[in-house]
Design an enzyme around this catalytic site. Structure first.
Site, PDB file in Angstrom:
ATOM      1  N   ASN A  70       3.477   4.324 -10.681  1.00  0.00           N
ATOM      2  CA  ASN A  70       2.389   4.475 -11.330  1.00  0.00           C
ATOM      3  C   ASN A  70       1.096   4.382 -10.352  1.00  0.00           C
ATOM      4  OD1 ASN A  70       0.859   3.566 -13.944  1.00  0.00           O
ATOM      5  ND2 ASN A  70       0.549   1.830 -12.595  1.00  0.00           N
ATOM      6  N   TYR A  72      -7.635  14.919  -8.303  1.00  0.00           N
ATOM      7  CA  TYR A  72      -6.829  14.606  -9.223  1.00  0.00           C
ATOM      8  C   TYR A  72      -5.977  15.388  -9.982  1.00  0.00           C
ATOM      9  CZ  TYR A  72      -5.461  11.247 -12.844  1.00  0.00           C
ATOM     10  OH  TYR A  72      -4.331  10.480 -13.786  1.00  0.00           O
ATOM     11  N   LYS A 108      -1.976  15.656  -9.642  1.00  0.00           N
ATOM     12  CA  LYS A 108      -0.993  15.520 -10.516  1.00  0.00           C
ATOM     13  C   LYS A 108      -0.114  16.776 -10.818  1.00  0.00           C
ATOM     14  CE  LYS A 108      -1.894  11.419 -11.506  1.00  0.00           C
ATOM     15  NZ  LYS A 108      -1.090  10.231 -11.238  1.00  0.00           N
ATOM     16  N   ASP A 152       0.927  -1.056   0.058  1.00  0.00           N
ATOM     17  CA  ASP A 152      -0.104   0.152  -0.191  1.00  0.00           C
ATOM     18  C   ASP A 152       0.963   1.198  -0.008  1.00  0.00           C
ATOM     19  OD1 ASP A 152      -1.593   2.100   0.623  1.00  0.00           O
ATOM     20  OD2 ASP A 152      -2.980   1.119   2.109  1.00  0.00           O
ATOM     21  N   VAL A 153       1.065   1.829  -1.097  1.00  0.00           N
ATOM     22  CA  VAL A 153       2.086   2.990  -1.155  1.00  0.00           C
ATOM     23  C   VAL A 153       1.489   4.145  -0.425  1.00  0.00           C
ATOM     24  CG1 VAL A 153       2.347   2.508  -3.609  1.00  0.00           C
ATOM     25  CG2 VAL A 153       0.697   4.198  -3.246  1.00  0.00           C
TER      26      VAL A 153
END
Length: 258
Positions: free
Chosen positions: A95, A163, A167, A68-69
């Site tokens: 990713n 989102y 980013k 789990d990043v």
């Protein structure tokens, strides 16, 4: 020296997060074809094991590690396994990421915002931080980090504030890593992918909200071309870098979204 290190001492070691599906899976499979030993990280064991088993059947080397990043302890455990098994890391493809429902900002739960930021920003930072530390100390020193950004790192879709913000943050992190890594031969790139056809992006073919308020279908490209772009960057020597690359479906609405 462990058996794993002996078997892979001449191989390049890559880590792909979110490797069980979509772009991550396609990139992992491409890197395996290019001769990398690939560590497959993700939250769901079944798709990771499926990729690893297919690699083994093809005579390739892959290791699935449930991760789990968002969790510093989980990321630390992942890199402990990498160091123990291989002794080094040559490539990280950061990713793993999620999106959020397209709703007006005031209808978006705070928990959703936090989950997107924790996955897309903190997760990228935690993996890059651990990779940077390993690459800085290994012999020979150095390595490459490729962050999966998005078209939304430059131009948002409607109702995509979590989102889009995440980013944009990745873009700044990419530039910082590229700068800070110079002394240690650690190279960092960002690839911004637009409308690669995966299980998650298939809904775009049925129509998505445009900037002028109408719903429209959008052209898509085979995910293979996104993977090929990552493979191209990964194949460069550390003396060369592509800081930012955009690969997208040619006719998608990016340059002028409504």
């Amino acid at each position: 020296m462990s058996e794993s290190i002996q078997q892979t001492q001449n191989a390049r070691i890559a880590l792909v997060t979110g490797a069980g599906s979509g772009i991550g899976r396609a990139v992992a499979q491409g890197l395996l074809q290019d001769g990398f030993t690939v560590v497959l990280a993700g939250r769901r064991p079944e798709p990771l094991n499926e990729v690893a088993q297919a690699a083994k059947a093809a005579g390739q080397h892959a290791l699935a590690v449930v991760t789990d990043v968002r969790d510093p302890v989980s990321v630390e455990a992942l890199f402990t396994i990498i160091k123990s098994n291989y002794g080094r890391l040559d490539l990280l493809f950061n990713n793993a990421g999620i999106s959020s429902p397209a709703v007006p900002m005031d209808e978006l739960p705070v928990e959703t915002w936090l989950n997107v930021i924790n996955t897309n920003v903190t997760g990228v930072f935690l993996c890059a931080r651990a990779a940077f530390g390993l690459m800085r100390k290994q012999v020979p020193q150095g390595g490459r980090i490729i962050n999966n950004g998005s078209i939304s790192a430059h131009t948002p879709r409607p109702f995509s504030s979590p989102y889009t913000a995440s980013k944009h943050a990745v873009l700044g992190l990419t530039k910082s890593i590229a700068l800070d890594g110079r002394t240690f031969d650690i190279v960092c790139s960002q690839i911004d992918i637009g409308n690669a056809l995966t299980e998650l992006s298939a809904r775009t073919t049925k129509g998505v909200l445009q900037a002028d308020g109408h719903i429209a279908t959008e052209p898509m490209m085979d995910v293979k071309y996104a993977a090929d772009a990552v493979r191209h960057i990964a194949a460069l020597p550390l003396s060369a870098n592509i800081l930012n690359m955009t690969v997208m479906a040619t006719k998608m609405p990016f340059a002028g979204r409504g």
